[in-house]
Scaffold this motif. Structure first.
Motif, PDB file in Angstrom:
ATOM      1  N   ALA A 104       0.832  -1.212   0.000  1.00  0.00           N
ATOM      2  CA  ALA A 104       0.000   0.000   0.000  1.00  0.00           C
ATOM      3  C   ALA A 104       0.869   1.267   0.000  1.00  0.00           C
ATOM      4  O   ALA A 104       0.420   2.335  -0.411  1.00  0.00           O
ATOM      5  CB  ALA A 104      -0.935   0.001   1.201  1.00  0.00           C
ATOM      6  N   ASP A 105       2.103   1.126   0.456  1.00  0.00           N
ATOM      7  CA  ASP A 105       3.051   2.251   0.382  1.00  0.00           C
ATOM      8  C   ASP A 105       3.972   2.108  -0.838  1.00  0.00           C
ATOM      9  O   ASP A 105       4.834   2.964  -1.071  1.00  0.00           O
ATOM     10  CB  ASP A 105       3.923   2.298   1.643  1.00  0.00           C
ATOM     11  CG  ASP A 105       3.170   2.828   2.848  1.00  0.00           C
ATOM     12  OD1 ASP A 105       2.133   3.481   2.645  1.00  0.00           O
ATOM     13  OD2 ASP A 105       3.624   2.581   3.982  1.00  0.00           O
ATOM     14  N   ALA A 184       8.576   8.521   2.723  1.00  0.00           N
ATOM     15  CA  ALA A 184       7.966   9.493   1.812  1.00  0.00           C
ATOM     16  C   ALA A 184       9.069  10.113   0.957  1.00  0.00           C
ATOM     17  O   ALA A 184      10.232  10.103   1.339  1.00  0.00           O
ATOM     18  CB  ALA A 184       7.244  10.559   2.623  1.00  0.00           C
TER      19      ALA A 184
ATOM     20  N   THR B 280       4.564  15.908   2.871  1.00  0.00           N
ATOM     21  CA  THR B 280       4.839  14.603   2.258  1.00  0.00           C
ATOM     22  C   THR B 280       4.367  13.484   3.177  1.00  0.00           C
ATOM     23  O   THR B 280       4.334  13.643   4.397  1.00  0.00           O
ATOM     24  CB  THR B 280       6.342  14.411   1.964  1.00  0.00           C
ATOM     25  OG1 THR B 280       7.078  14.537   3.179  1.00  0.00           O
ATOM     26  CG2 THR B 280       6.830  15.437   0.962  1.00  0.00           C
ATOM     27  N   ALA B 281       4.010  12.358   2.567  1.00  0.00           N
ATOM     28  CA  ALA B 281       3.478  11.228   3.334  1.00  0.00           C
ATOM     29  C   ALA B 281       3.719   9.934   2.577  1.00  0.00           C
ATOM     30  O   ALA B 281       3.807   9.925   1.350  1.00  0.00           O
ATOM     31  CB  ALA B 281       1.973  11.408   3.549  1.00  0.00           C
ATOM     32  N   ALA B 282       3.816   8.842   3.326  1.00  0.00           N
ATOM     33  CA  ALA B 282       3.810   7.523   2.704  1.00  0.00           C
ATOM     34  C   ALA B 282       2.479   7.373   1.970  1.00  0.00           C
ATOM     35  O   ALA B 282       1.459   7.913   2.405  1.00  0.00           O
ATOM     36  CB  ALA B 282       3.960   6.438   3.762  1.00  0.00           C
ATOM     37  N   LEU B 283       2.491   6.630   0.862  1.00  0.00           N
ATOM     38  CA  LEU B 283       1.304   6.551   0.002  1.00  0.00           C
ATOM     39  C   LEU B 283       0.036   6.147   0.740  1.00  0.00           C
ATOM     40  O   LEU B 283      -1.024   6.750   0.542  1.00  0.00           O
ATOM     41  CB  LEU B 283       1.551   5.541  -1.119  1.00  0.00           C
ATOM     42  CG  LEU B 283       2.335   6.051  -2.313  1.00  0.00           C
ATOM     43  CD1 LEU B 283       2.351   4.979  -3.391  1.00  0.00           C
ATOM     44  CD2 LEU B 283       1.736   7.338  -2.839  1.00  0.00           C
ATOM     45  N   SER B 284       0.152   5.154   1.605  1.00  0.00           N
ATOM     46  CA  SER B 284      -1.061   4.651   2.271  1.00  0.00           C
ATOM     47  C   SER B 284      -1.645   5.678   3.238  1.00  0.00           C
ATOM     48  O   SER B 284      -2.790   5.564   3.652  1.00  0.00           O
ATOM     49  CB  SER B 284      -0.750   3.348   3.017  1.00  0.00           C
ATOM     50  OG  SER B 284       0.167   3.612   4.067  1.00  0.00           O
ATOM     51  N   GLY B 305       2.682  11.018  -2.974  1.00  0.00           N
ATOM     52  CA  GLY B 305       2.703  11.460  -1.581  1.00  0.00           C
ATOM     53  C   GLY B 305       3.375  12.801  -1.367  1.00  0.00           C
ATOM     54  O   GLY B 305       4.005  13.025  -0.336  1.00  0.00           O
ATOM     55  N   VAL B 306       3.267  13.698  -2.347  1.00  0.00           N
ATOM     56  CA  VAL B 306       3.858  15.037  -2.233  1.00  0.00           C
ATOM     57  C   VAL B 306       2.753  16.061  -2.480  1.00  0.00           C
ATOM     58  O   VAL B 306       2.260  16.199  -3.608  1.00  0.00           O
ATOM     59  CB  VAL B 306       5.007  15.231  -3.243  1.00  0.00           C
ATOM     60  CG1 VAL B 306       5.577  16.646  -3.140  1.00  0.00           C
ATOM     61  CG2 VAL B 306       6.099  14.197  -2.999  1.00  0.00           C
ATOM     62  N   GLY B 332       4.993   9.333   8.013  1.00  0.00           N
ATOM     63  CA  GLY B 332       6.315   9.005   7.466  1.00  0.00           C
ATOM     64  C   GLY B 332       6.914  10.099   6.604  1.00  0.00           C
ATOM     65  O   GLY B 332       7.855   9.855   5.843  1.00  0.00           O
ATOM     66  N   GLY B 333       6.395  11.324   6.707  1.00  0.00           N
ATOM     67  CA  GLY B 333       6.889  12.403   5.855  1.00  0.00           C
ATOM     68  C   GLY B 333       7.258  13.649   6.630  1.00  0.00           C
ATOM     69  O   GLY B 333       7.616  13.578   7.815  1.00  0.00           O
ATOM     70  N   HIS B 334       7.188  14.795   5.951  1.00  0.00           N
ATOM     71  CA  HIS B 334       7.640  16.068   6.520  1.00  0.00           C
ATOM     72  C   HIS B 334       6.707  17.203   6.118  1.00  0.00           C
ATOM     73  O   HIS B 334       6.023  17.106   5.103  1.00  0.00           O
ATOM     74  CB  HIS B 334       9.037  16.411   6.009  1.00  0.00           C
ATOM     75  CG  HIS B 334      10.079  15.448   6.455  1.00  0.00           C
ATOM     76  ND1 HIS B 334      10.850  15.636   7.564  1.00  0.00           N
ATOM     77  CD2 HIS B 334      10.457  14.260   5.936  1.00  0.00           C
ATOM     78  CE1 HIS B 334      11.663  14.622   7.724  1.00  0.00           C
ATOM     79  NE2 HIS B 334      11.450  13.757   6.737  1.00  0.00           N
ATOM     80  N   PRO B 355      16.481  14.647   9.633  1.00  0.00           N
ATOM     81  CA  PRO B 355      17.468  13.644  10.042  1.00  0.00           C
ATOM     82  C   PRO B 355      18.783  13.828   9.286  1.00  0.00           C
ATOM     83  O   PRO B 355      18.788  14.368   8.176  1.00  0.00           O
ATOM     84  CB  PRO B 355      16.796  12.319   9.652  1.00  0.00           C
ATOM     85  CG  PRO B 355      15.843  12.670   8.553  1.00  0.00           C
ATOM     86  CD  PRO B 355      15.416  14.093   8.780  1.00  0.00           C
TER      87      PRO B 355
END
Ligand SMILES: Cc1cc2nc3c(=O)[nH]c(=O)nc-3n(C[C@H](O)[C@H](O)[C@H](O)COP(=O)(O)OP(=O)(O)OC[C@H]3O[C@@H](n4cnc5c(N)ncnc54)[C@H](O)[C@@H]3O)c2cc1C
Ligand SMILES: Cc1cc2nc3c(=O)[nH]c(=O)nc-3n(C[C@H](O)[C@H](O)[C@H](O)COP(=O)(O)OP(=O)(O)OC[C@H]3O[C@@H](n4cnc5c(N)ncnc54)[C@H](O)[C@@H]3O)c2cc1C
Lengths: 483, 382
Positions: A104-105, A184, B280-284, B305-306, B332-334, B355
Motif C-alpha cells: 500500500a506504500d 515518503a 509529504t506522506a507515505a502513500l497509504s 505522496g507530495v 512518514g513524511g515532513h 534527520p
C-alpha cells in the motif's frame, strides 16, 4: 598482540565468536569479488547480524585506526569489495531479513544482505516487483546494488538503483547510525542518500534499505530479431527510439556472443545471425499491443532476417537465457576473458563497434559483444588464453583501448560495474583534477580518516586535513576590476 | 562581465544586496566567485528570481549572482535523448520538438538552475521522477571559483560520486550551477485526464482502485478546497489506441469523467505573498492527510505522496503548521514551509526537524568552509 588481533579479541567478546573469522583458510574464501585476478586475503572477517553489531564493528575499526571494507555477495566486477590485508572485511551475509513488504506504500524494507531477486519474490504475491534487475540478481545483494548503483536490462525504461531507493540507514565511517531519506519522497536537506548510492562502500555501510516496489505490468511482449550485421541491428534500435517508443529493454549480441551462448545454454537463436536484438515492451495491454506492431515493423524495415515473438513465459525465458548467461558462456569458447563495461552515446554504436573490431584485429584478440543497446552500455568480452605468451597483455591493451574509445565518444568508463580497484586509474581520463578533488570533499565530510574502503574509485586520495587554499583580498583584483 | 551596484529591487527575502553580477560563462563565473571569496562576500544565486524570496532570509548578503546571461541549449542530441543546458535558461523557452524535458514547472519564469537547485516537481513526477531523476550531469562553480563536473552526457554512468544529486535541492548553498545535462523523453502522441469528486472519506478506496488497475498513470492528483470534497484527477499518456483504452478503464473504476485537466492542475494552492506548505506522506497515509487538512485544504500528487497547502490566516499559521507537521510525521513524511510573510517566518520553524543534519553540516563545511553561499537559508541554519 597486533592491533588486528586486539580488535578480533574485542569483537569476539562484544559480538560473540561466531561473528568473527580469523582462520587463514577461511579468510582466503573472501580474497576476491567477481573480478578474480585481484586477490588480497583480509586481515579479519566480521559477519554482523544487525545494524547495531555492524556499527560496533565499524566503531572498533575507527578506534583502532584500521580500514574496513563492506562485502555483500561478492559478485562485483570492479574489485570494489577487494579486502585490505591489514583491515576488516564486514560481510552482510547474515543480514538477510526482508523486514517489511508494504504494497500500500509501494515500499519494501530490507536488510543489506537480502538477495535482489528475493525482494521481487516477496512482492509478486501483492502484484508488485523490484524493478532494478542486474543479470546477477539471483545472487547479488541489495547492499551491493546500492553501493554500485546497479542497473539491469530493464533500466532503459525504469531507471537504476538510485531511482528505486528511497531511504537507508547507514553506519557512517565514524560508527554512527544515521537515517538518510525515508518512506515518503523529498526528505528536506541535502540528498545524501542520492550521493551515497553508487559510492561503492566509501561513505559507510548500508544496514537497512527502503526500496520502491513497482506495480507489475499488465502485459509483457518480447521479440527476438536476427540481423545480418550489428550495423543493421543498431539501425533498428535507432529507428525504435526515434519513433518515440521506450521499450523496457533493448539488448544486442554479436555473432561471437551468440556462438558462445549457443554452446553454453543452447538458447536456439537463429543460426548464422550476425547480430540479435531482444526487444521487450511492457505496460498496459492496449499500449503494448499498439507499440509492439510498430517495433516489429521497424525491425523488418531495417533488414531483420528473422523475427520471433515469445508465445509464453517459457519462450521469453529462453530468449533471455542466452543474454543473461552471456558472460559465463564465453568460457565455453575461450579459456580466459575480460568483461569490460563502458558507455557511449547510443547513436555512436555502429562506429564504435567497427573501431573495437579494428583494435581487436590489430592485436590478434577476439572480442564478443553483448550490450544494453538502448542506452549505449557496452559489455565487450575480450577473449584470450593466459597460457599463450603475451596474450593476456594484448587482451588488457584491447580492453583499455575500448575504454579510451568510450571517453573519445563522450561516454563513460563504467555504466554499471563501478570503478572499484580496477578503473581508478582511468578516472583522470574522464575527470579533471578539480572534479576528482571536488568529489572527495564529499568523502572528507563522511570519512575524514579515510577508513571506509580506501584505495577504491580515486587514484589519488585527498588528505582531508588539508586546508583549502585561502584567498586573501590583497592578491585578488578589486570587484570593479574583475566585473 | 555584467555587474552593477544593487538597486532597491535586489534583495533576498528583504535582505538588501550590495552588488549584482551576471557572468556569461562558466569561466567568467569562476573568476567572479574567486573574487567574491577574496572579498569575503556573502553570495546568493538568483535564477528567474520567481521564488527567490522563498525560504528563510540569508544571514548576510553582499553579492547576488544572476544567471540571466548563462542561457541557451548547449546540445540537443535527439538520437541519444539527451540535452545540455545552461543554468539560466528559462524552462518555458525549451522546445525539443517531439521530445521533452519531463519537468512540470509550477511557476512561469523558472530557470533550469533554479529548478534543479529547488528539486522542483509537478504532477508527472509520478511517471518521470523529479529534477534529481532526470539530471545526468552537472557543471558547478564552487565557492572560491573551482569549476567541477560530475556525471556526463550519457544516461547510464556510474563513474565517480554523483554530485548532481548533492546539488539538486541544495538551494544555492553549495555553489553555483552553470550547466545541466538531462535525459529527455518522447512526447506521447495522446493524453487524457479522468476526474471524479468524492467526500474526503472516500478517497482511500478510490486511490486503491486506481492503483490496482494496471494503467500506469503519469499523474494522480488530488485537490481539496478548505472543508470541501476531494477531486481526484488521473492523467494517462501514450499512443492514441492505448490512451483510449486506459482512460475508458479509469472512467469505469473511478466512476468519473474523461476530459481536460482541471484548472488547478499543477498550480500551488496559495496566493502570491501567502503562506505555502509542502507536505509529504507515505502513500497509504495520503487519504488520512487529506482528511486532516480540512481546515487549509490540500492539493498535489496523491500518486507519490507530495502535496501542498495554503494557510489563509497568518495568526493561525504556527498552530496549523504544528498540527500538520505532527500529521505528516505520523505519515512518514515532513512539513516544510516553502514561503510565508515575514511575520509567519519568524513564528515557525520553516524546515522542521531533519534527520542526518550533522552529516549535512559537514558537507556544507567541506564545500563552503567560509559559509558564504546563502548562509542561513537552508535546513538547520546551514
Ligand atoms: C554474472 C554477473 C552478471 C552481472 N550483471 C550485472 C548487471 O547486469 N548489472 C549490474 O549493474 N551489475 C552486474 N554485475 C555486477 C554485480 O553483480 C553488481 O555490482 C552487484 O550490485 C554487486 O552486489 P554484491 O552484493 O555482490 O556486492 P559486492 O561485490 O560484495 O560489493 C560491491 C561493492 O559494494 C560494497 N558494498 C557491499 N555491501 C555494502 C553495504 N551494505 N553498504 C555499503 N557498501 C556495500 C562493497 O564494498 C563493494 O564496493 C554482474 C556480476 C556478475 C558476476
Ligand atoms: C525554500 C524553497 C523551497 C521550494 N520548494 C519547491 C518545491 O518543493 N517544489 C517546487 O516545485 N518548487 C519549489 N520551490 C520553488 C522553486 O524555487 C521554483 O519553482 C523554481 O526553482 C524557481 O526557479 P528560479 O529560476 O526562478 O529560481 P530562483 O527563485 O531564482 O531561485 C530558487 C533557489 O535556487 C537557487 N538557485 C537558482 N539558480 C541557481 C543556480 N544556477 N545555481 C545554484 N543555485 C541556484 C537560489 O539561490 C534559490 O535558493 C521552492 C523554492 C524555495 C526557495
Amino acid at each position: 598482540m597486533t592491533s588486528l588481533e586486539e580488535l578480533a579479541a574485542g569483537l569476539r567478546t562484544a559480538l560473540g565468536s561466531d561473528r568473527v573469522v580469523s582462520d587463514r583458510v577461511e579468510l582466503r574464501t573472501y580474497e576476491c569479488d567477481g573480478l578474480a585476478h585481484y586477490k588480497v586475503t583480509p586481515g579479519l572477517v566480521v559477519l554482523p547480524r544487525d545494524a547495531g553489531e555492524c556499527a560496533r564493528t565499524v566503531a572498533a575499526c575507527v578506534a583502532a585506526g584500521v580500514p574496513f571494507v563492506a562485502r555483500g555477495s561478492g559478485t562485483g566486477l570492479s574489485g570494489g569489495a577487494l579486502p585490505h590485508a591489514d583491515g576488516v572485511l564486514i560481510v552482510t551475509a547474515k543480514m538477510r531479513d526482508i523486514l517489511e513488504v508494504a504494497p500500500a506504500d509501494e515500499r519494501a524494507v530490507v536488510q543489506p544482505g537480502v538477495i535482489n531477486l528475493q525482494v521481487t519474490r516477496a512482492a509478486t504475491a501483492h502484484g508488485y516487483y523490484y524493478a532494478p534487475d542486474p543479470s546477477s540478481q539471483q545472487i547479488c545483494s541489495i547492499g551491493g546494488n546500492v553501493a554500485e548503483n546497479s542497473g539491469g536490462a530493464h533500466c532503459l525504461k525504469y531507471g537504476f538503483t538510485t531511482n528505486h531507493v528511497l531511504g537507508a540507514e547507514i553506519v557512517t565511517p565514524d560508527g554512527d547510525l544515521v537515517e538518510l531519506g525515508g518512506r515518503a519522497p523529498d526528505t528536506p536537506g541535502y540528498d545524501l542518500l542520492g550521493a551515497f548510492v553508487g559510492s561503492e562502500g566509501t561513505l559507510g555501510i548500508a544496514t537497512r534499505v527502503t526500496v520502491r516496489l513497482t506495480r507489475l505490468p499488465e502485459s509483457v511482449r518480447t521479440l527476438l530479431a536476427a540481423f545480418a550485421t550489428t550495423d543493421a541491428a543498431g539501425a533498428a534500435t535507432s529507428a525504435i527510439i526515434a519513433a518515440g517508443v521506450v521499450p523496457a529493454a533493448v539488448e544486442m549480441m554479436d555473432a561471437l556472443a551468440i556462438e558462445a551462448a549457443e554452446a553454453a545454454v543452447a538458447c536456439g537463436y537463429p543460426p548464422g545471425a550476425g547480430a540479435v536484438l531482444i526487444v521487450e515492451l511492457d505496460g498496459p495491454a492496449a499500449e503494448v499491443a499498439a507499440q509492439f506492431a510498430q517495433v516489429t515493423a521497424l525491425c523488418e524495415a531495417n533488414g531483420a532476417t528473422e523475427l520471433r515473438i515469445a508465445a509464453d513465459d517459457a519462450e521469453r525465458a529462453l530468449f533471455w537465457k542466452g543474454r543473461k548467461s552471456a558472460f559465463a558462456a564465453v568460457g565455453r569458447i575461450s579459456p580466459d576473458y575480460i568483461v569490460q563495461d563502458g558507455v557511449i552515446p547510443r547513436t555512436a554504436l555502429p562506429e564504435v563497434l567497427h573501431r573495437i573490431g579494428e583494435v581487436a584485429g590489430a592485436h590478434g584478440v577476439r572480442v564478443a559483444n553483448v550490450f544494453h543497446a538502448g542506452d549505449g552500455n557496452l559489455h565487450p568480452l575480450v577473449l584470450f588464453d593466459a597460457a599463450t605468451d603475451g596474450e593476456a597483455e594484448r587482451a588488457e591493451e584491447v580492453s583499455g583501448a575500448i575504454i579510451d574509445l568510450c571517453i573519445e565518444y563522450g561516454g563513460s568508463i563504467t555504466g554499471e560495474h563501478g570503478v572499484g580497484t580496477d578503473k581508478a586509474k582511468y578516472m583522470p581520463r574522464m575527470f579533471t583534477d578539480d572534479d576528482l578533488e571536488t568529489m572527495q570533499l564529499l568523502r572528507c565530510a563522511f570519512d575524514p580518516a579515510g577508513l571506509a574502503n580506501p584505495g577504491k574509485i580515486f587514484p589519488t586520495p585527498r588528505l582531508c586535513g588539508e586546508v583549502p587554499r585561502r584567498h586573501s583580498a590583497s592578491d585578488a583584483p578589486a570587484p570593479a576590476e574583475i566585473f | 562581465m555584467d555587474w552593477r551596484p544593487a538597486t532597491e529591487d535586489d534583495h533576498v527575502a528583504g535582505v538588501p544586496a550590495r552588488f549584482v553580477a551576471a557572468p556569461g560563462s562558466t569561466e567568467e563565473a569562476s573568476e567572479l566567485l574567486r573574487a567574491a571569496a577574496a572579498h569575503d562576500f556573502a553570495v546568493v544565486v538568483r535564477g528567474g528570481g520567481t521564488k527567490l524570496g522563498w525560504g528563510p532570509p540569508p544571514r548576510r548578503l553582499d553579492l547576488i549572482v544572476d544567471t540571466h546571461r548563462l542561457t541557451g541549449v548547449v546540445e540537443h542530441a535527439a538520437g541519444d535523448l539527451i540535452t545540455v543546458l545552461r543554468a539560466g535558461t528559462p524552462l518555458s523557452t525549451l522546445d525539443f520538438g517531439s521530445q521533452q524535458l519531463a519537468l512540470d514547472s509550477p511557476l512561469p519564469g523558472a530557470t533550469v538552475g533554479g529548478s534543479v537547485a529547488a528539486n522542483i516537481s509537478g504532477p508527472r513526477r509520478m511517471l518521470y521522477g523529479t529534477a534529481r531523476d532526470l539530471l545526468i550531469g552537472i557543471t558547478v562553480v564552487r565557492p572560491g571559483g573551482t569549476v567541477a563536473h560530475s556525471g556526463g552526457k550519457v544516461v547510464k554512468n556510474v563513474a565517480g560520486y554523483d554530485l548532481g544529486k548533492l546539488f539538486t535541492g541544495s538551494y544555492g548553498t553549495l555553489g553555483l550551477i552553470t550547466e545541466c545535462a538531462f535525459r529527455l523523453h518522447p512526447v506521447p502522441p495522446a493524453r487524457a485526464v479522468v476526474t471524479r469528486t468524492v467526500p474526503a472519506s472516500g478517497l482511500g478506496a478510490l486511490l486503491a482502485a486506481v492503483r490496482d488497475e494496471q494503467v500506469v498513470p503519469s499523474a494522480v492528483e488530488v485537490d481539496r478546497p478548505p472543508d470541501g470534497e476531494v477531486t481526484v484527477a488521473v492523467l494517462v499518456e501514450g499512443t492514441a489506441e492505448g490512451v483510449r483504452d486506459r482512460a475508458a478503464r479509469l472512467e469505469k473504476v473511478l466512476g468519473g469523467q474523461i476530459g481536460e485537466p482541471p484548472s488547478w492542475w499543477g498550480a500551488y494552492p496559495w496566493q502570491p505573498g501567502g503562506t505555502g506548505l509542502k507536505l509529504t506522506a507515505a502513500l497509504s497515509k495520503v487519504p488520512d492527510l487529506v482528511e486532516a487538512a480540512a481546515e487549509t485544504g490540500i492539493r498535489g500528487s496523491a500518486g507519490t505522496g507530495v502535496l501542498y497547502a495554503a494557510v489563509g490566516s497568518d495568526q493561525d499559521a504556527p498552530r496549523i503548521v504544528e498540527r500538520l507537521r505532527a500529521e505528516t510525521v505520523r505519515a512518514g513524511g515532513h512539513t516544510v514551509v516553502l514561503t510565508a510573510p515575514a511575520e509567519v517566518r519568524q513564528a515557525v520553524d520553516m524546515w522542521g526537524p531533519v534527520p542526518g543534519l550533522d552529516l549535512m553540516r559537514r558537507v556544507k563545511d567541506q564545500f563552503d568552509p567560509g559559509h558564504h553561499f546563502a548562509p542561513g537559508r537552508f535546513v538547520g541554519g546551514i
